[in-house]
Motif scaffolding. Structure first.
Motif, PDB file in Angstrom:
ATOM      1  N   LEU A 102      38.084  42.183  43.333  1.00  0.00           N
ATOM      2  CA  LEU A 102      36.657  41.892  43.176  1.00  0.00           C
ATOM      3  C   LEU A 102      36.390  40.390  43.201  1.00  0.00           C
ATOM      4  O   LEU A 102      35.390  39.936  43.761  1.00  0.00           O
ATOM      5  CB  LEU A 102      36.136  42.489  41.871  1.00  0.00           C
ATOM      6  CG  LEU A 102      35.694  43.944  41.933  1.00  0.00           C
ATOM      7  CD1 LEU A 102      35.336  44.445  40.539  1.00  0.00           C
ATOM      8  CD2 LEU A 102      34.503  44.099  42.876  1.00  0.00           C
ATOM      9  N   SER A 103      37.284  39.602  42.578  1.00  0.00           N
ATOM     10  CA  SER A 103      37.091  38.150  42.586  1.00  0.00           C
ATOM     11  C   SER A 103      37.102  37.635  44.016  1.00  0.00           C
ATOM     12  O   SER A 103      36.238  36.852  44.412  1.00  0.00           O
ATOM     13  CB  SER A 103      38.198  37.430  41.818  1.00  0.00           C
ATOM     14  OG  SER A 103      38.289  37.931  40.525  1.00  0.00           O
ATOM     15  N   TRP A 104      38.075  38.098  44.789  1.00  0.00           N
ATOM     16  CA  TRP A 104      38.152  37.647  46.175  1.00  0.00           C
ATOM     17  C   TRP A 104      36.938  38.135  46.962  1.00  0.00           C
ATOM     18  O   TRP A 104      36.311  37.377  47.701  1.00  0.00           O
ATOM     19  CB  TRP A 104      39.450  38.137  46.825  1.00  0.00           C
ATOM     20  CG  TRP A 104      39.455  37.898  48.288  1.00  0.00           C
ATOM     21  CD1 TRP A 104      39.603  36.682  48.902  1.00  0.00           C
ATOM     22  CD2 TRP A 104      39.243  38.861  49.322  1.00  0.00           C
ATOM     23  NE1 TRP A 104      39.509  36.840  50.259  1.00  0.00           N
ATOM     24  CE2 TRP A 104      39.294  38.168  50.550  1.00  0.00           C
ATOM     25  CE3 TRP A 104      39.033  40.234  49.334  1.00  0.00           C
ATOM     26  CZ2 TRP A 104      39.117  38.806  51.774  1.00  0.00           C
ATOM     27  CZ3 TRP A 104      38.864  40.865  50.549  1.00  0.00           C
ATOM     28  CH2 TRP A 104      38.912  40.156  51.756  1.00  0.00           C
ATOM     29  N   THR A 105      36.572  39.419  46.789  1.00  0.00           N
ATOM     30  CA  THR A 105      35.446  39.950  47.548  1.00  0.00           C
ATOM     31  C   THR A 105      34.161  39.220  47.212  1.00  0.00           C
ATOM     32  O   THR A 105      33.401  38.847  48.109  1.00  0.00           O
ATOM     33  CB  THR A 105      35.220  41.458  47.248  1.00  0.00           C
ATOM     34  OG1 THR A 105      36.476  42.082  47.169  1.00  0.00           O
ATOM     35  CG2 THR A 105      34.386  42.108  48.292  1.00  0.00           C
ATOM     36  N   LEU A 140      37.483  33.651  37.312  1.00  0.00           N
ATOM     37  CA  LEU A 140      37.240  35.046  36.925  1.00  0.00           C
ATOM     38  C   LEU A 140      38.549  35.823  36.833  1.00  0.00           C
ATOM     39  O   LEU A 140      38.756  36.607  35.907  1.00  0.00           O
ATOM     40  CB  LEU A 140      36.294  35.720  37.926  1.00  0.00           C
ATOM     41  CG  LEU A 140      34.820  35.423  37.709  1.00  0.00           C
ATOM     42  CD1 LEU A 140      33.978  36.042  38.805  1.00  0.00           C
ATOM     43  CD2 LEU A 140      34.360  35.932  36.339  1.00  0.00           C
ATOM     44  N   TYR A 141      39.444  35.578  37.767  1.00  0.00           N
ATOM     45  CA  TYR A 141      40.706  36.300  37.699  1.00  0.00           C
ATOM     46  C   TYR A 141      41.551  35.856  36.497  1.00  0.00           C
ATOM     47  O   TYR A 141      42.116  36.690  35.780  1.00  0.00           O
ATOM     48  CB  TYR A 141      41.511  36.177  39.003  1.00  0.00           C
ATOM     49  CG  TYR A 141      42.776  36.981  38.889  1.00  0.00           C
ATOM     50  CD1 TYR A 141      42.720  38.370  38.817  1.00  0.00           C
ATOM     51  CD2 TYR A 141      44.010  36.361  38.749  1.00  0.00           C
ATOM     52  CE1 TYR A 141      43.867  39.123  38.622  1.00  0.00           C
ATOM     53  CE2 TYR A 141      45.169  37.114  38.553  1.00  0.00           C
ATOM     54  CZ  TYR A 141      45.080  38.492  38.485  1.00  0.00           C
ATOM     55  OH  TYR A 141      46.217  39.242  38.271  1.00  0.00           O
ATOM     56  N   SER A 166      27.794  39.954  39.670  1.00  0.00           N
ATOM     57  CA  SER A 166      27.547  40.531  38.343  1.00  0.00           C
ATOM     58  C   SER A 166      28.501  41.678  38.061  1.00  0.00           C
ATOM     59  O   SER A 166      29.015  41.809  36.940  1.00  0.00           O
ATOM     60  CB  SER A 166      26.124  41.058  38.233  1.00  0.00           C
ATOM     61  OG  SER A 166      25.238  40.034  38.573  1.00  0.00           O
ATOM     62  N   LEU A 167      28.763  42.471  39.093  1.00  0.00           N
ATOM     63  CA  LEU A 167      29.699  43.583  38.929  1.00  0.00           C
ATOM     64  C   LEU A 167      31.089  43.052  38.571  1.00  0.00           C
ATOM     65  O   LEU A 167      31.789  43.610  37.714  1.00  0.00           O
ATOM     66  CB  LEU A 167      29.761  44.398  40.234  1.00  0.00           C
ATOM     67  CG  LEU A 167      30.777  45.534  40.226  1.00  0.00           C
ATOM     68  CD1 LEU A 167      30.323  46.646  39.292  1.00  0.00           C
ATOM     69  CD2 LEU A 167      31.014  46.073  41.628  1.00  0.00           C
ATOM     70  N   THR A 168      31.484  41.957  39.211  1.00  0.00           N
ATOM     71  CA  THR A 168      32.785  41.356  38.913  1.00  0.00           C
ATOM     72  C   THR A 168      32.833  40.892  37.458  1.00  0.00           C
ATOM     73  O   THR A 168      33.814  41.134  36.753  1.00  0.00           O
ATOM     74  CB  THR A 168      33.055  40.176  39.869  1.00  0.00           C
ATOM     75  OG1 THR A 168      32.781  40.592  41.194  1.00  0.00           O
ATOM     76  CG2 THR A 168      34.487  39.704  39.767  1.00  0.00           C
ATOM     77  N   VAL A 169      31.766  40.236  37.023  1.00  0.00           N
ATOM     78  CA  VAL A 169      31.730  39.763  35.638  1.00  0.00           C
ATOM     79  C   VAL A 169      31.832  40.937  34.668  1.00  0.00           C
ATOM     80  O   VAL A 169      32.586  40.898  33.686  1.00  0.00           O
ATOM     81  CB  VAL A 169      30.440  38.949  35.367  1.00  0.00           C
ATOM     82  CG1 VAL A 169      30.289  38.643  33.898  1.00  0.00           C
ATOM     83  CG2 VAL A 169      30.462  37.673  36.167  1.00  0.00           C
ATOM     84  N   GLY A 217      36.487  28.125  43.063  1.00  0.00           N
ATOM     85  CA  GLY A 217      36.747  27.834  41.653  1.00  0.00           C
ATOM     86  C   GLY A 217      36.314  28.990  40.767  1.00  0.00           C
ATOM     87  O   GLY A 217      37.024  29.389  39.841  1.00  0.00           O
ATOM     88  N   GLY A 218      35.155  29.557  41.076  1.00  0.00           N
ATOM     89  CA  GLY A 218      34.619  30.665  40.291  1.00  0.00           C
ATOM     90  C   GLY A 218      35.521  31.886  40.359  1.00  0.00           C
ATOM     91  O   GLY A 218      35.780  32.545  39.345  1.00  0.00           O
ATOM     92  N   ALA A 219      36.010  32.192  41.557  1.00  0.00           N
ATOM     93  CA  ALA A 219      36.863  33.373  41.725  1.00  0.00           C
ATOM     94  C   ALA A 219      38.174  33.204  40.953  1.00  0.00           C
ATOM     95  O   ALA A 219      38.637  34.141  40.293  1.00  0.00           O
ATOM     96  CB  ALA A 219      37.142  33.609  43.208  1.00  0.00           C
ATOM     97  N   ILE A 220      38.754  32.019  41.034  1.00  0.00           N
ATOM     98  CA  ILE A 220      40.028  31.793  40.331  1.00  0.00           C
ATOM     99  C   ILE A 220      39.801  31.906  38.820  1.00  0.00           C
ATOM    100  O   ILE A 220      40.583  32.535  38.103  1.00  0.00           O
ATOM    101  CB  ILE A 220      40.613  30.409  40.686  1.00  0.00           C
ATOM    102  CG1 ILE A 220      40.889  30.339  42.186  1.00  0.00           C
ATOM    103  CG2 ILE A 220      41.896  30.139  39.906  1.00  0.00           C
ATOM    104  CD1 ILE A 220      41.270  28.970  42.679  1.00  0.00           C
TER     105      ILE A 220
END
Ligand SMILES: *[C@@H]1O[C@H](CO)[C@@H](O)[C@H](O)[C@H]1NC(C)=O
Length: 339
Positions: free
Chosen positions: A178-181, A146-147, A205-208, A141-144
């Motif tokens: 990055l979201s997937w990774t 973020l993208y 954090s890097l993704t954010v 859910g978080g990755a989706i």
């Protein structure tokens, strides 16, 4: 269902040593719910004070606010604000405006993430199986989210000149990757070891930071009092960075273990700040959407917009697949351990 009698029948919270190591968190000494209770206990624990009460309530309340605000925006915005029409130009069927799709996807991803996060924190102590599965669900859910967030900020808010630059062109693929990774690494670390424990938090954090970077850039180039939406952008950048900070470290509880068990530990601060951020972010998106939407098809091209929206499917698919594979591995391990 939640009569006071039932609430009184809830077992009191316990100390860290009374739950299996998997459920313990560093520097949190008490306020744990016992593990292995029936599901209804965890449902009812919504009304109990424990180490995760705020982790559950903040996403829940944010989900209600986001959903109501979206309804207000579309209904009170004079209808047709999204450009969706039941009657197409040819007189029949449903016409969908591609340039509003990212906003709708953003809203759905925010609601999915907020509700999966609330459910995960509420129900995970049920068993080790539940703990892992819900943790994975929350990560996907978080990755989706973020993208989708990257997509909406990029299309509606970012500086148009920047989106056409070299950096702007690799932004969306980089955000998807990055979201997937970060989702995969976080699930992998959960299953395999704790050696990368802090690494996966840093990666998140890097993704954010990447996702929010178009807004940071905007704040850097515009005088931030120039439009009404700038203070909202500033606020969402500050809230995202703060939430990423609390996600990636264990302060304040590391300074005084046991003092922040029920109120104020890093995981709660992360959830509260992120929930606030999403409410502010949606507001900022609405403002930018209204004035940037008409120009989007010309700026990016309809096909490119459609492709960008469709890449959410790729993120969803790859994250779900990774999570399912790791879940299977965990299930096998747990079953052999039990046998
Ligand atoms: C709170 O307690 C649950 C068990 O009831 C545990 O799984 C979880 O890791 C704890 N979280 C924090 C932040 O202490």
């Amino acid at each position: 269902m939640c009569s006071p009698i039932l609430l009184l029948s809830l077992p009191p919270t316990v100390r860290d040593l009374e739950v299996p190591p998997l459920f313990r968190r560093r520097f949190i000494l008490g306020g744990y719910r016992s593990v292995g209770q029936p599901w209804q206990h965890y449902m009812l624990s919504l009304f109990q004070m424990h180490n995760e009460t705020l982790n559950v309530w903040s996403p829940l309340l944010a989900a209600v606010v986001v959903a109501l605000r979206f309804m207000m925006f579309t209904l009170l915005g004079g209808g047709g604000v999204l450009g969706f029409r039941l009657q197409g130009p040819e007189g029949q069927g449903l016409s969908i405006d591609v340039s509003s799709m990212p906003l709708v996807l953003y809203m759905f991803s925010a609601l999915t993430y907020l509700s999966s996060s609330a459910a995960a924190h509420l129900l995970q102590p049920h068993s080790e199986h539940a703990h892992y599965s819900l943790f994975f669900l929350n990560n996907v859910g978080g990755a989706i989210y973020l993208y989708c967030c990257a997509l909406a900020l990029y299309l509606y808010c970012a500086d148009p000149a920047w989106t056409q630059s070299m950096l702007g062109k690799i932004f969306l693929p980089a955000a998807a990757f990055l979201s997937w990774t970060s989702c995969s690494v976080s699930c992998y670390v959960k299953v395999h070891s704790r050696w990368m424990y802090t690494f996966h938090r840093k990666l998140y954090s890097l993704t954010v930071i990447t996702v929010i970077s178009p807004i940071a850039h905007l704040l850097a180039i515009c005088s931030w009092t120039s439009t009404q939406v700038m203070p909202l952008h500033l606020l969402q950048v500050v809230l995202s960075l703060l939430s990423a900070y609390f996600f990636s470290c264990s302060s304040p509880e590391c300074f005084s273990p046991g003092s922040f068990d029920v109120l104020g530990h890093s995981c709660q601060l992360f959830h509260v700040l992120l929930s606030l951020c999403m409410v502010v972010q949606q507001e900022a998106l609405f403002r930018d959407f209204l004035w940037s939407r008409p120009a989007l098809p010309r700026l990016f091209g309809e096909e490119h917009l459609l492709l960008a929206c469709a890449s959410i499917l790729w993120v969803t698919f790859s994250c779900s697949l990774t999570a399912l594979a790791l879940r299977r591995r965990v299930q096998t391990r747990l079953t052999t351990e039990e046998a």
